[in-house]
Design an enzyme around this catalytic site. Structure first.
Site, short mmCIF file in Angstrom:
data_model
loop_
_atom_site.label_atom_id
_atom_site.label_comp_id
_atom_site.label_asym_id
_atom_site.label_seq_id
_atom_site.Cartn_x
_atom_site.Cartn_y
_atom_site.Cartn_z
N ASP A 113 0.56 -1.49 -0.06
CA ASP A 113 -0.13 0.18 -0.09
C ASP A 113 0.49 1.79 -0.07
OD1 ASP A 113 -1.88 1.30 -0.06
OD2 ASP A 113 -2.35 1.79 2.39
N ASP A 315 -1.93 6.91 -6.38
CA ASP A 315 -2.64 6.22 -4.49
C ASP A 315 -2.77 3.85 -5.38
OD1 ASP A 315 -2.67 4.50 -2.06
OD2 ASP A 315 -4.97 5.20 -1.79
#
Ligand SMILES: *[C@@H]1O[C@H](CO)[C@@H](O)[C@H](O)[C@H]1NC(C)=O
Ligand SMILES: *[C@@H]1O[C@H](CO)[C@@H](O)[C@H](O)[C@H]1NC(C)=O
Length: 437
Positions: A113, A315
């Site tokens: 992540d 992201d």
């Protein structure tokens, strides 16, 4: 200006054919000294979903993440003490890697992540652990394990910690998941060859929440000091995400291997730091063109504000792109006026704007979409912002609105290679067929 979407003909064919999953196992490759390559695989890998289903599942997973990221939310412990307030991190990402921990090595899969920093895995003895497919790590059986002292810089970098007597952490994620345990140091192995000692990680004996079920822990790639990229001191990392419905894995590179092949047209834009959200990679989005029209979006729409709100982050763990409402509305309007198809009811898809495909369509023309970043234009491939689903006959835009923060999601990043250079503070990108890397 239009892209002829002949790709959609191929997509329709592909949807009729049962997916074939790669039989050879991915893994890690030592492709250069000091460089590391690992393979990312999607959390729904092997699940036999259509591209639209994959996208819908991802949007659902990302819903809480988005809401809480924007709010800069804080999770308070049950006892209400200030000490145990934990800022919320992104967390439940969309990709996994295989790696190993300890001596002897114990393999596990972890969520990767870019929206959070901490590296952690579940540890014995558990107060509360969820089921994971591989055995839970037992620190008492590893000769390279040690607890990190409260005086260590990594302990001090934790957003929430107590000293009792070791460095105990609490780390919270956007979907209400949390991990709690002790901050420790271990040897991590990427594949069978690349062993990196003394990586600080959370040895989590109390891990709760639905968001983790796909992985036995998490590897944070954010900009903060606790992340793997910061701890490796590699300075650069790069990834190239294959199409959402591709059976091939996506490569992730650290260090010297994080660079482009020869002859590519590379664009470069500054990475911007936000002191109130040190994990995130912010970009300066200055405008958007749909078809031949540069939209009249006010310049401040995607700007990071002095109070740390607003801005646009890139992201890997958010599925689609969310644009600040003012900007989104103009994008939507431009697509409605330029796509030569009837607008359809989008409510079944989880998306906001869909069109009906004529049954005899062999190719569809959609307007070009260009994001004007500071210093570089990103001319998106049509399949990075439109999704065609043959079973419903819908063609939908994979961008939606948000308020408070904009996010450049992973659907828009397919088949583009991104190099994050943390020394030069730039993000570079080029179109690349990621399953060929
Ligand atoms: C990751 O590891 C799991 C469990 O060992 C294995 O089933 C899976 O195939 C591996 N995936 C890749 C891409 O190597
Ligand atoms: C994949 O899904 C389709 C449609 O739901 C189904 O017909 C097919 O049997 C499934 N294939 C596998 C390998 O599970």
């Amino acid at each position: 200006m239009t892209h002829p979407l002949s790709i959609f003909v191929l997509m329709v064919v592909a949807l009729l054919v049962p997916p074939t999953w790669a039989t050879s196992r991915g893994g890690f490759h030592d492709i250069a000294p000091k460089g590391i390559r690992v393979d990312l695989f999607h959390v729904d890998y092997g699940g036999n979903f259509t591209k639209l289903e994959l996208l819908q599942r991802a949007i659902k997973r990302g819903k809480h993440r988005l809401e809480r990221l924007k709010a800069g939310d804080v999770l308070a412990a049950d006892d209400g003490s200030d000490e145990l307030q934990a800022p919320v991190h992104a967390g439940n990402g969309e990709f996994l890697i295989n790696l190993s921990i300890g001596t002897p090595t114990v393999p596990f899969s972890a969520i990767v992540d870019t929206g959070s920093d901490l590296i952690w895995t579940q540890c014995k003895p558990c107060t509360s652990c969820y089921n994971q497919p591989t055995p839970i790590f037992d620190p008492s059986k590893s000769s390279s394990y040690s607890n990190l002292p409260c005086s260590s810089s990594l302990c001090k970098a934790l957003p929430t910690s107590t000293c009792s007597p070791d460095c105990e952490y609490l780390y919270a994620y956007g979907d209400y998941s949390t991990t709690q345990g002790v901050l420790a140091s271990e040897t991590f192995t990427f594949g069978s060859k690349i062993t990196v000692p003394h990586i600080g990680f959370g040895c989590g004996d109390d891990n709760e929440g639905k968001g983790f079920s796909q992985g036995a822990g998490l590897v944070g790639l954010g900009w903060g000091p606790l992340s793997l990229i910061s701890q490796l001191g590699a300075g650069k990392f790069s990834y190239c995400l294959t199409s959402l419905d591709d059976s091939k894995t996506s490569p992730l590179f650290f260090g010297s291997t994080a660079s482009f092949g020869k002859g590519l047209k590379v664009g470069s834009t500054p990475l911007i730091k936000n002191p109130s959200q040190p994990t995130f990679y912010y970009l300066s989005l200055e405008g958007i063109t749909v078809g031949g029209t540069l939209l009249s979006i006010p310049k401040s729409t995607f700007a990071l504000k002095d109070d740390g709100s607003g801005g646009l982050i890139i992201d890997s763990g958010t599925s689609i792109t969310y644009l600040e409402e003012v900007g989104y509305k103009l994008v939507r309007k431009a697509f409605v006026s330029q796509v030569q198809l009837e607008e359809a009811d989008a409510s079944s898809t989880g998306l906001d704007l869909c069109f009906s495909l004529p049954s005899d369509a062999s190719t569809v023309e959609v307007p070009k979409l260009v994001f004007h970043f500071n210093g570089a234009d990103l001319d998106l491939p049509a399949e990075n912002y439109m999704i065609l689903d043959s079973s419903t006959g819908l063609l939908c835009l994979t961008i939606m609105d948000s308020t408070g923060m904009s996010i450049f999601g992973n659907f828009q990043q397919q088949n583009l290679q991104f190099v994050y250079d943390l020394q030069k503070e730039t993000l570079s990108f080029a179109p690349v067929q990621c399953d060929q890397l």
